[in-house]
Motif scaffolding. Sequence first.
Motif, mmCIF file in Angstrom:
data_model
loop_
_atom_site.group_PDB
_atom_site.id
_atom_site.type_symbol
_atom_site.label_atom_id
_atom_site.label_comp_id
_atom_site.label_asym_id
_atom_site.label_seq_id
_atom_site.Cartn_x
_atom_site.Cartn_y
_atom_site.Cartn_z
ATOM 1 N N ILE A 186 -12.753 -7.071 -9.449
ATOM 2 C CA ILE A 186 -13.661 -6.046 -10.003
ATOM 3 C C ILE A 186 -15.067 -6.640 -10.169
ATOM 4 O O ILE A 186 -16.075 -5.999 -9.837
ATOM 5 C CB ILE A 186 -13.085 -5.525 -11.340
ATOM 6 C CG1 ILE A 186 -11.796 -4.736 -11.064
ATOM 7 C CG2 ILE A 186 -14.098 -4.678 -12.094
ATOM 8 C CD1 ILE A 186 -10.942 -4.467 -12.292
ATOM 9 N N ALA A 187 -15.119 -7.872 -10.654
ATOM 10 C CA ALA A 187 -16.427 -8.530 -10.834
ATOM 11 C C ALA A 187 -17.120 -8.715 -9.482
ATOM 12 O O ALA A 187 -18.327 -8.434 -9.337
ATOM 13 C CB ALA A 187 -16.241 -9.883 -11.528
ATOM 14 N N LEU A 188 -16.367 -9.164 -8.483
ATOM 15 C CA LEU A 188 -16.968 -9.374 -7.156
ATOM 16 C C LEU A 188 -17.510 -8.065 -6.582
ATOM 17 O O LEU A 188 -18.575 -8.039 -5.958
ATOM 18 C CB LEU A 188 -15.916 -9.949 -6.195
ATOM 19 C CG LEU A 188 -15.626 -11.447 -6.334
ATOM 20 C CD1 LEU A 188 -14.489 -11.854 -5.402
ATOM 21 C CD2 LEU A 188 -16.876 -12.291 -6.051
ATOM 22 N N ARG A 189 -16.765 -6.996 -6.798
ATOM 23 C CA ARG A 189 -17.203 -5.690 -6.277
ATOM 24 C C ARG A 189 -18.517 -5.252 -6.958
ATOM 25 O O ARG A 189 -19.418 -4.721 -6.308
ATOM 26 C CB ARG A 189 -16.092 -4.656 -6.521
ATOM 27 C CG ARG A 189 -16.365 -3.311 -5.899
ATOM 28 C CD ARG A 189 -16.304 -3.375 -4.389
ATOM 29 N NE ARG A 189 -16.959 -2.209 -3.801
ATOM 30 C CZ ARG A 189 -17.413 -2.137 -2.567
ATOM 31 N NH1 ARG A 189 -17.292 -3.171 -1.751
ATOM 32 N NH2 ARG A 189 -17.987 -1.049 -2.128
ATOM 33 N N HIS A 190 -18.593 -5.484 -8.275
ATOM 34 C CA HIS A 190 -19.803 -5.109 -9.027
ATOM 35 C C HIS A 190 -20.989 -5.946 -8.537
ATOM 36 O O HIS A 190 -22.107 -5.441 -8.359
ATOM 37 C CB HIS A 190 -19.570 -5.341 -10.523
ATOM 38 C CG HIS A 190 -20.453 -4.529 -11.412
ATOM 39 N ND1 HIS A 190 -21.674 -4.984 -11.848
ATOM 40 C CD2 HIS A 190 -20.309 -3.288 -11.942
ATOM 41 C CE1 HIS A 190 -22.233 -4.063 -12.622
ATOM 42 N NE2 HIS A 190 -21.413 -3.018 -12.701
ATOM 43 N N MET A 191 -20.742 -7.218 -8.272
ATOM 44 C CA MET A 191 -21.813 -8.108 -7.779
ATOM 45 C C MET A 191 -22.287 -7.630 -6.401
ATOM 46 O O MET A 191 -23.477 -7.587 -6.117
ATOM 47 C CB MET A 191 -21.298 -9.553 -7.701
ATOM 48 C CG MET A 191 -21.038 -10.160 -9.071
ATOM 49 S SD MET A 191 -20.013 -11.637 -9.009
ATOM 50 C CE MET A 191 -21.232 -12.902 -9.227
ATOM 51 N N HIS A 192 -21.312 -7.254 -5.566
ATOM 52 C CA HIS A 192 -21.642 -6.808 -4.209
ATOM 53 C C HIS A 192 -22.422 -5.483 -4.239
ATOM 54 O O HIS A 192 -23.438 -5.321 -3.563
ATOM 55 C CB HIS A 192 -20.337 -6.640 -3.419
ATOM 56 C CG HIS A 192 -20.512 -6.026 -2.083
ATOM 57 N ND1 HIS A 192 -21.036 -6.720 -1.010
ATOM 58 C CD2 HIS A 192 -20.250 -4.771 -1.625
ATOM 59 C CE1 HIS A 192 -21.084 -5.923 0.036
ATOM 60 N NE2 HIS A 192 -20.617 -4.736 -0.311
ATOM 61 N N LYS A 193 -21.955 -4.546 -5.071
ATOM 62 C CA LYS A 193 -22.563 -3.207 -5.083
ATOM 63 C C LYS A 193 -23.922 -3.177 -5.784
ATOM 64 O O LYS A 193 -24.839 -2.495 -5.343
ATOM 65 C CB LYS A 193 -21.591 -2.225 -5.761
ATOM 66 C CG LYS A 193 -22.066 -0.782 -5.763
ATOM 67 C CD LYS A 193 -20.963 0.169 -6.161
ATOM 68 C CE LYS A 193 -21.478 1.607 -6.232
ATOM 69 N NZ LYS A 193 -20.468 2.526 -6.719
ATOM 70 N N TYR A 194 -24.022 -3.937 -6.910
ATOM 71 C CA TYR A 194 -25.227 -3.793 -7.743
ATOM 72 C C TYR A 194 -26.089 -5.054 -7.812
ATOM 73 O O TYR A 194 -27.126 -5.052 -8.469
ATOM 74 C CB TYR A 194 -24.821 -3.419 -9.173
ATOM 75 C CG TYR A 194 -24.173 -2.055 -9.289
ATOM 76 C CD1 TYR A 194 -24.881 -0.893 -8.975
ATOM 77 C CD2 TYR A 194 -22.864 -1.920 -9.750
ATOM 78 C CE1 TYR A 194 -24.293 0.361 -9.112
ATOM 79 C CE2 TYR A 194 -22.280 -0.678 -9.891
ATOM 80 C CZ TYR A 194 -22.997 0.467 -9.565
ATOM 81 O OH TYR A 194 -22.424 1.703 -9.696
ATOM 82 N N GLY A 195 -25.598 -6.141 -7.248
ATOM 83 C CA GLY A 195 -26.378 -7.380 -7.343
ATOM 84 C C GLY A 195 -26.232 -8.084 -8.674
ATOM 85 O O GLY A 195 -27.071 -8.924 -9.031
#
Length: 392
Positions: free
Chosen positions: A155-164
Amino acid sequence: MKERASLKNKVAIVGVGESDIGKVPHMTGLGLNAQAAKRALDDAGLQVSDIDGLLTAYSFTEPYFMLGSVICEYLGIKPRLNASMIVGGASPVVMLKHAAQAIVSGQAETILVCAGENRATGQSRDAAVAALTAVGHPYFEQPYGTSIPGFYAMIALRHMHKYGTTREQLAHVAVNTRTHALLHPNAHMKAPLTLDQVISAKPIADPLGMLDCCLISDAGGAFIVTSAERARDLKCKPAYLQGIGEYHTHEHLMCAPSLTEFGAAESGRIAYEMAGLAPGDIDVAELYDCFSIVPILEAEELGFCQPGEGGAFFEQGHARIGGKLPINTHGGMLSHAHAGAAGGLFGIVEAVRQLRGGLGDRQVEGAEVALVHNEGGILSSHGTAILANEKG
Ligand SMILES: CC(=O)SCCNC(=O)CCNC(=O)[C@H](O)C(C)(C)COP(=O)(O)OP(=O)(O)OC[C@H]1O[C@@H](n2cnc3c(N)ncnc32)[C@H](O)[C@@H]1OP(=O)(O)O
């Protein structure tokens, strides 16, 4: 859909208690529940005989099948209402909602809600991690060895990918909560923490290191709910329930509708609507923080900042005591304690204390309205409660 029966200003929390917290090897999980319950009763100025309802959650460390009945037996409560609820970490807010409904409908007058486990000393470290891993789907997730930190790391990786969102922003969440925990006399963690320490800590599941993960503590927590009318006659300052909502989207992460949007937005919407309040009316927020990414997501979903801006919200210091919206003023699960359903319950305990005032350096100045958010599973189940003091 609008909740048809509003619970606004019908009930109040009149007593709160925490057990000893950290490593408490001389106590069982049952003992931690009982100690917290006794402290909540003393806080309210009530006796065991005043309690006619009990709600509790679950325990990984106690062998009892009927945990609620065992707690009643242990404390000498003979309730008219007794139930154990299992919606993971969301259980405390959900129990508060059920307690409120039971009081409003006349099933009980004064309900004790408690939870606690001795996870730190009652189980081996491997048994604790294995029990927690059982949250994965038994056929499609567990066989691949994914642990709870592994799910939240995705979930954290996805948030980093989507929002920086950056690694440093995750670390700011851990440092923020540790700073607050140092102001709490009963917090599990006692030493200050720097960003570098968080970033260089033992890797657990990329991008999460050990200090991005919640604690495994021995701890119990309790609160007492009664009618708003009765609350006014008791010795403590009541915290009145303004709004409360729950929402459940999935059990296993592979069935989640999204990796960046979860159920907090909807449970929050229900709670705000019942309370007639908006995010800007909240003075202090106690958000579930089993991993550093979680309060970032919740701050976004509950409307404290825009989607994708949660990391910056923490980085810019808005979540500090003295900031725009102090978050996790007790130190959260990252630094105060996490022990089964007691982890989220401490958010309710802290919200009530903030609304009463007088916490010294930990006190949020002018706190009149507090929001508590609990989540269970892998952001599967959500509960949001809004509480206010006499002024709120
Ligand atoms: C919905 C939900 O609530 S989901 C959340 C459910 N809970 C979890 O998943 C628990 C997550 N945490 C963990 O699994 C563990 O804490 C881990 C895996 C991160 C670390 O555990 P371990 O690898 O056993 O840590 P390790 O034995 O190396 O600990 C060394 C020291 O670090 C400290 N420590 C361990 N974990 C943490 C932590 N999460 N935060 C801060 N300090 C910690 C302790 O002080 C420990 O010292 P001690 O020996 O005095 O206890």
